[in-house]
Design a protein around this motif. Structure first.
Motif: not given
Length: 396
Positions: A280-286
């Motif tokens: 989820e954190k990676l998705r938000n970074i994306l």
């Protein structure tokens, strides 16, 4: 880009086979017996099927006897819809539902989300807020003064946008819960949610049926399940030898079922370990990086509860089909909507139902997996931004 360096970002379409599932399938390949045979070889095959049934039940939170193995989630959906006679004879699917439900719908219902992806109904979330619009008496919908029942399909999580209902859709046969509306049973599509988020039901409320698929959580393709929470066994569509306790005939796909069970157990362990929090954190970074690269890009459902791995975004004027092809050539696998359309790339029916209009044709979906890295995400953003700038230059 060669196959080694490709980045797979289409996990909602299908997820790579888990090692646990592969091991279970290889072991099952050595079994000789038919699960319906009473001799030792048959009993060993039966044990594999029943072990997998218990593993899937543990993931979903049901009894093993409530799991009916099918050839796919689509077959499970059809089996659920076939039970509509027990629920007033009517079946309706929201326009944001997967095609496996939409094709059976005989009643028009409004989309549950507004153009920004937020749930309709004064900003409230959850099934009981939805009853205000689900059963409004308009043409081609049921009148609010009817006293009979209906079966309604509602996804726990939308495959294209990742938007999640804050509660699993529940069976609302008790009139007091939805005073003044028609009582309706629910078939819940948990295909995308299972294995990514915990499946939780209120103590006394759950859907009548749920469907899920093995290959969405790291199992093999070609096996799914119907979860039957009702007191009655579903009437079979396929009749013959009476397998699956008389609910779905045909010799069980022991190899696929073994992989399904192992994948379900591994997926449950991942959820409990909090592994999707990192994704989820990676998705938000994306999304933050994409937003920095383009101030016109629309992120569907960003303010709503979503699957931890899913981002659906549209850049007006840049067709989703074009983006998919360009990114594919650059070594990135993404999609433009559901993968279940015979290879067709077209404007999303789901996004159109949500009110995005022509912009629906400009949307793509990026869905991450547990093996996705920050480097994968940033490489994608850099390449996507380069393609966008070239698109803008050509359009100027």
């Amino acid at each position: 880009m060669d196959q080694v360096n490709r980045v797979y970002l289409d996990h909602n379409a299908t997820t790579p086979l888990r090692g646990e599932a592969r091991d279970a399938m290889l072991a099952a390949m050595d079994l000789v017996g038919n699960p319906s045979s009473v001799h030792a070889e048959g009993r060993r095959a039966k044990m594999v099927v029943e072990r997998a049934r218990a593993q899937v039940a543990a993931l979903v939170g049901c009894l093993p006897t409530q799991v009916v193995f099918t050839g796919s989630a689509t077959e499970a959906a059809a089996l659920a819809v076939a039970q509509k006679g027990r629920h007033g004879g009517r079946f309706a699917a929201l326009p944001t539902e997967h095609d496996c439900f939409a094709i059976w719908s005989d009643v028009d219902l409004p989309a549950p989300y507004g153009p920004d992806g937020s749930m309709l109904g004064g900003g409230a979330k959850g099934l009981f807020a939805m009853t205000d619009w689900v059963m409004q008496p308009v043409e081609k919908r049921w009148s609010a003064d009817r006293t009979d029942q209906a079966l309604v399909a509602m996804s726990a999580a939308n495959s294209e946008t990742g938007i999640v209902f804050d509660k699993i859709p529940t069976d609302t046969k008790v009139n007091a819960l939805i005073a003044g509306t028609i009582p309706f049973a629910v078939v819940s599509d948990i295909t995308q949610l299972a294995g990514k988020m915990a499946i939780e039901y209120d103590a006394d409320k759950r859907p009548s049926y749920a469907i899920l698929s093995a290959h969405k959580l790291g199992g093999p393709k070609g096996v799914g399940a119907l979860i039957n929470f009702t007191a009655d066994d579903p009437a079979p569509m396929l009749r013959g030898g009476g397998q699956e306790m008389g609910r779905r005939s045909g010799t069980e796909n022991v190899i696929g079922i073994a992989g399904f069970g192992a994948a379900a157990a591994a997926a449950q362990a991942d959820v409990e370990a909090g592994k999707w929090d990192k994704i989820e954190k990676l998705r938000n970074i994306l999304e933050s990086a994409l937003e920095a690269a383009s101030n016109t890009t629309i992120f569907v459902g960003k303010e709503s509860p979503r699957l931890p791995n899913t981002s659906c975004f549209a850049t007006p004027g840049w067709k989703g089909e074009t983006q998919v092809m360009q990114m594919d050539l650059a070594g990135f696998a993404i999609s433009a909507g559901s993968a279940c359309s015979s290879g067709k790339v077209k404007a999303s029916r789901v996004l159109k139902a949500m009110g995005l209009g022509d912009v629906a044709g400009d949307a793509v979906r990026v869905s991450l997996g547990l093996d996705t890295t920050k480097d994968d995400v940033m490489r994608f953003v850099d390449t996507w931004a380069q393609k966008l700038n070239k698109h803008k230059a050509r359009a100027a």
